[in-house]
Scaffold this motif. Structure first.
Motif, mmCIF file in Angstrom:
data_model
loop_
_atom_site.group_PDB
_atom_site.id
_atom_site.type_symbol
_atom_site.label_atom_id
_atom_site.label_comp_id
_atom_site.label_asym_id
_atom_site.label_seq_id
_atom_site.Cartn_x
_atom_site.Cartn_y
_atom_site.Cartn_z
ATOM 1 N N ASN A 99 -0.260 4.352 0.875
ATOM 2 C CA ASN A 99 -0.602 5.184 2.031
ATOM 3 C C ASN A 99 -1.891 4.657 2.655
ATOM 4 N N SER A 100 -2.318 5.292 3.744
ATOM 5 C CA SER A 100 -3.522 4.855 4.457
ATOM 6 C C SER A 100 -4.779 5.062 3.621
ATOM 7 N N GLU A 101 -4.773 6.109 2.777
ATOM 8 C CA GLU A 101 -5.937 6.365 1.926
ATOM 9 C C GLU A 101 -6.129 5.232 0.923
ATOM 10 N N GLN A 102 -5.034 4.712 0.409
ATOM 11 C CA GLN A 102 -5.119 3.602 -0.529
ATOM 12 C C GLN A 102 -5.654 2.349 0.164
ATOM 13 N N LEU A 103 -5.188 2.106 1.371
ATOM 14 C CA LEU A 103 -5.700 0.971 2.143
ATOM 15 C C LEU A 103 -7.199 1.111 2.386
ATOM 16 N N GLU A 104 -7.634 2.300 2.706
ATOM 17 C CA GLU A 104 -9.054 2.539 2.960
ATOM 18 C C GLU A 104 -9.874 2.316 1.696
ATOM 19 N N PRO B 93 0.829 -1.207 0.000
ATOM 20 C CA PRO B 93 0.000 0.000 0.000
ATOM 21 C C PRO B 93 0.861 1.253 0.000
ATOM 22 N N THR C 201 -10.034 -1.604 1.097
ATOM 23 C CA THR C 201 -10.870 -2.329 2.061
ATOM 24 C C THR C 201 -12.341 -1.926 1.953
#
Length: 266
Positions: free
Chosen positions: A167-172, A165, A175
């Protein structure tokens, strides 16, 4: 950022980036083969398949078949899907045991409902987060992929994606589209305190709410340490599917397409 530091998915679409030269280089690199095998082994472990029972598995972004080699060694049957013709040519040359299919996972999977006992994917899912064409919408492509994958899995099966991933935005984004498609599950993080060994595995459950596996930790010999982020509140035991018959995919296989092309039947 220099080109040597850029992520592959930022440099070109996968079918362009993994050209003939890159495919051969990738498949002949001993270090790459070792890493791919290790990640495939971990992904299969997270699938929690029945012991001593051959399963029918899907390998998304199968490339030249390095992950498939591990699946074969583990006694499983498999189908591989990839968008790169060069990678699939290498897989054919290597005479891998699985059936191969040329396809863009962002356009959805063409398999019949309940066909697979599980799915793995190594280093491929993050490519769907890029819009390589004006018509590409990452949320829509992710949802299309996850919804058709959900349908193709037997109820109770798992899908495990090793991803890098950004960044966290991509993970969000990833998911959220998986949940929208019906999956439950979450992220398993191995070796979270190591910059080099840290690995992300998205572990998804189809049709059940299972207990998320626990991540590995280099500072503990206990494989039960908790390095995880689960996006479902429900925690029931995961029940393996047993007694499924194994059937080989034949229609539309890449190998047949390749044979037809070699005979001039393009």
């Amino acid at each position: 950022m220099s080109s040597s530091c850029r992520r592959p998915e930022h440099m070109a679409p996968p079918e362009v980036f993994y050209n003939e030269e890159e495919a051969k280089k990738y498949s002949q690199n001993s270090r790459m083969i070792e890493i791919q095998t290790q990640m495939s082994e971990r992904a299969v472990e997270l699938l929690s398949l029945p012991e001593d029972q051959p399963c029918y598995l899907l390998d998304v972004g199968c490339g030249s078949g390095l992950s498939g080699d591990y699946l074969t060694e583990a006694g499983h049957y498999w189908v591989g899907v990839d968008i790169s013709t060069a990678m699939l040519d290498v897989a054919l040359h290597r005479e891998v045991e699985g059936d191969l299919l040329l396809g863009d996972m962002g356009e959805g999977l063409p398999f019949r409902p309940g066909m697979f006992d599980g799915c793995i994917s190594i280093s491929a899912l993050q490519w769907l987060c890029n819009a390589d064409k004006k018509t590409h919408s990452p949320p829509k492509r992710l949802y299309r992929f996850f919804s058709t994958l959900y349908s193709s899995l037997a109820r109770g099966a798992r899908a495990v994606f090793q991803i890098y991933p950004e960044n966290s935005e991509q993970l969000e984004l990833i998911t959220s589209q998986a949940m929208k498609a019906g999956f439950t599950g979450g992220m398993v993080v191995d070796y979270p305190n190591s910059s080099k060994a840290k690995k992300f595995f998205l572990c998804l459950f189809a049709g059940v709410s299972g207990v998320l596996p626990k991540g590995l930790d280099s500072v503990s010999s206990d494989r039960g340490v908790s390095n995880q982020a689960q996006f479902t509140a429900q925690r029931s035991r995961y029940n393996n599917m047993k007694g499924k018959s194994v059937k080989k995919v034949r229609t539309g296989s890449w190998k047949r397409r390749k044979d037809d092309a070699d005979r001039g039947g393009k």
